[in-house]
Design an enzyme around this catalytic site. Sequence first.
Site, mmCIF file in Angstrom:
data_model
loop_
_atom_site.group_PDB
_atom_site.id
_atom_site.type_symbol
_atom_site.label_atom_id
_atom_site.label_comp_id
_atom_site.label_asym_id
_atom_site.label_seq_id
_atom_site.Cartn_x
_atom_site.Cartn_y
_atom_site.Cartn_z
ATOM 1 N N GLU A 1 -17.195 1.708 -10.598
ATOM 2 C CA GLU A 1 -17.407 0.678 -11.622
ATOM 3 C C GLU A 1 -18.144 -0.481 -10.973
ATOM 4 O O GLU A 1 -17.694 -1.007 -9.952
ATOM 5 C CB GLU A 1 -16.057 0.191 -12.183
ATOM 6 C CG GLU A 1 -16.215 -0.895 -13.233
ATOM 7 C CD GLU A 1 -14.888 -1.521 -13.707
ATOM 8 O OE1 GLU A 1 -13.906 -0.774 -13.942
ATOM 9 O OE2 GLU A 1 -14.855 -2.754 -13.823
ATOM 10 N N GLU B 1 0.840 -1.198 0.000
ATOM 11 C CA GLU B 1 0.000 0.000 0.000
ATOM 12 C C GLU B 1 0.878 1.251 0.000
ATOM 13 O O GLU B 1 0.581 2.230 -0.700
ATOM 14 C CB GLU B 1 -0.921 0.028 1.234
ATOM 15 C CG GLU B 1 -2.056 -0.985 1.212
ATOM 16 C CD GLU B 1 -1.668 -2.351 1.781
ATOM 17 O OE1 GLU B 1 -0.467 -2.577 2.071
ATOM 18 O OE2 GLU B 1 -2.565 -3.200 1.938
#
Length: 529
Positions: free
Chosen positions: A314, A198
């Site tokens: 999405e 990350e």
Amino acid sequence: MILFKILSLLCGLTASVSLVDAASYVVEETPPQDAAPPVLSPFVSFSIEFVYFPDYAGNKTEPNSFSNQLLENLGEIQGVRPHIRIGGNTQDYALFNSSLKTSINGTYIPSKSTDYPYIIYIGPSYFESYLMWPNTKFSHGFNLAKNSSHNTQLLLDSVPFACQALSHDNLLVWELGNEPDDYKNAIQGALRPFNWTEKDYVHEWFNRTAALKKQMNIHCPHLADAKYMAPSFGGIDGSLKALTTWQDGLNDAGNIAFDAEHNYMGGADEPGVTLQKTLMNHTAVIQNAAQHVDFMKSLKSNNLASDIPYILGETNSLYSEGRAGLSNSFGAALWGVDWNLYCASQGIRRIYMHQGTDYRYAAWQPISTNKTTIGTKAPYYGNAMVAAMTKGGDDVTIVNIPLEQDTESAYAAYVDGKVTRIAVISMVEFNYTSIESDTSSNSRPKAQYSFKLPDSFKSHQISVQRMMANGSDAVTGVTWDGFSYNYELENGSPVRMKNVTNHETVQVDRDGMLVIDVPYSSAALVNLQ
Ligand SMILES: *[C@@H]1O[C@H](CO)[C@@H](O)[C@H](O)[C@H]1NC(C)=O
Ligand SMILES: *[C@@H]1O[C@H](CO)[C@@H](O)[C@H](O)[C@H]1NC(C)=O
Ligand SMILES: *[C@@H]1O[C@H](CO)[C@@H](O)[C@H](O)[C@H]1NC(C)=O
Ligand SMILES: *[C@@H]1O[C@H](CO)[C@@H](O)[C@H](O)[C@H]1NC(C)=O
Ligand SMILES: *[C@@H]1O[C@H](CO)[C@@H](O)[C@H](O)[C@H]1NC(C)=O
Ligand SMILES: *[C@@H]1O[C@H](CO)[C@@H](O)[C@H](O)[C@H]1NC(C)=O
Ligand SMILES: *[C@@H]1O[C@H](CO)[C@@H](O)[C@H](O)[C@H]1NC(C)=O
Ligand SMILES: *[C@@H]1O[C@H](CO)[C@@H](O)[C@H](O)[C@H]1NC(C)=O
Ligand SMILES: *[C@@H]1O[C@H](CO)[C@@H](O)[C@H](O)[C@H]1NC(C)=O
Ligand SMILES: *[C@@H]1O[C@H](CO)[C@@H](O)[C@H](O)[C@H]1NC(C)=O
Ligand SMILES: *[C@@H]1O[C@H](CO)[C@@H](O)[C@H](O)[C@H]1NC(C)=O
């Protein structure tokens, strides 16, 4: 709890033979204390696969008037045209070639995917597509995956074209990278090493958004401070954790406008996936939304992203572009209504339904190909109904009315703090193809619902709009409010069908009870005001 059941199951017979469970629910005049924040306007929005944007929008010589009409219809219903995100897997494949004469040079590598090209160059004319749809706000997806110094230079070379095309009050936000949480284990081939973290992602985010900003400051300084939707993760707890990403300072530069995440109900090729079990199933909808609901709670308890609206950048029914027979059916339209409204009721404030040429779950096919003919597909009618339910500006709150079964759901819409609409969805599978072949039973059962409305609606005559088709398996002959939006009729303009009931009304009784019948595999929207 403001909406609660006051009667338990009653059994009765309706005119059309079937046994019906009738339950009754109280609908209050104002939203409950714990209601989700209002949806963003527009709520109904679309994500278009990067490489297929020119198919959808067309270009200066051949604008796609059919797509434009379908978006205009939703704009008419919703009050605002859908926002459009240009992105997806192919956003991270595409490289800019300033001397390419066409918008796209795509090369398919069948071992990677047969649904879209894997080697993609875009030319300057690609960006003409951003000028084809009036009154539309876009997001443009920059490539994050291909980060060699050569490819980074190509990205920077594309910036003047992108920001020029988006200088007409038509930019909502930028985006950088599609589903970077899947880069390490992308099925089409890893895009980052196994030990990418990350922190590494956040570091790359800073580096690249800073480089893009520098370039915009040169070519279109008025857009240099435009924000992004991010991180566009495929999942909340994938090989990068969304929460860790925010903890690691993803928004330390303050350049994120929307927390965008992605969602699919399951995979097109996953064993055991069926229309009834996977899509037309309110319990499955709740279970799929749970990761987002939990994640929003963790963000809140960690004081992260507190002023950043949560959206689905999405989403659609089944990943890998959907399954024919399921994702393109009327059942998928019913799922779409349930999914969108349930998400809205849980604080997901805008939904971008993903589209692509030849995709099985697409709301419409923008051009004819050797796989699919141009046309409006069944899922589009679900978008129309969601638009009708969520219209009304900046203070529209959707509240889930908990019903008994997996196969039914209902919602109330509050506009400016007052109850305005009720939607009821029957998701009991009614497969008319199999019923027609079984001559012993050829009538369509329906369920009956009763809502106790606020006193102000006593004895009112109320209008009902329906989303209807012959059955959950229908892929044609779908209507919303009696309208067909078929390409074959008037290029996607609304056409009232003579063989479908419209202008239907129901009478609220003197006690404020509203009783409505909903045929299996159909949906109704009651307009109270
Ligand atoms: C870029 O486009 C030009 C013109 O079509 C072509 O000659 C060249 O090979 C392309 N470059 C790449 C890397 O595809
Ligand atoms: C514009 O669109 C048409 C139709 O798809 C296509 O034939 C043409 O090559 C496109 N023009 C450019 C510059 O890409
Ligand atoms: C299109 O891309 C392919 C694969 O990279 C390349 O071989 C071909 O030369 C390109 N064509 C043009 C016109 O750029
Ligand atoms: C590009 O990605 C690699 C991992 O594949 C990473 O080590 C490198 O730091 C990235 N480069 C930049 C400029 O972010
Ligand atoms: C990650 O793995 C690569 C090899 O794939 C290695 O070169 C690099 O040093 C590793 N990075 C860390 C931080 O361990
Ligand atoms: C991004 O990283 C590259 C490679 O490390 C470096 O050359 C470049 O200056 C950095 N860009 C910015 C804007 O920090
Ligand atoms: C709906 O989904 C839940 C959870 O996956 C499942 O337990 C249930 O059997 C499904 N209902 C139907 C009607 O298929
Ligand atoms: C279908 O169209 C695609 C894209 O234009 C082309 O590459 C492919 O060869 C065609 N397939 C058939 C069977 O004609
Ligand atoms: C509907 O019924 C037909 C005929 O039995 C069957 O072939 C088809 O798979 C069913 N459709 C769905 C979506 O279950
Ligand atoms: C739907 O049913 C009607 C009445 O049976 C029939 O005329 C029509 O052709 C059917 N539509 C489709 C798409 O099957
Ligand atoms: C109405 O007519 C259209 C076009 O002929 C057909 O597709 C549709 O299934 C019909 N609907 C009903 C309910 O009969």
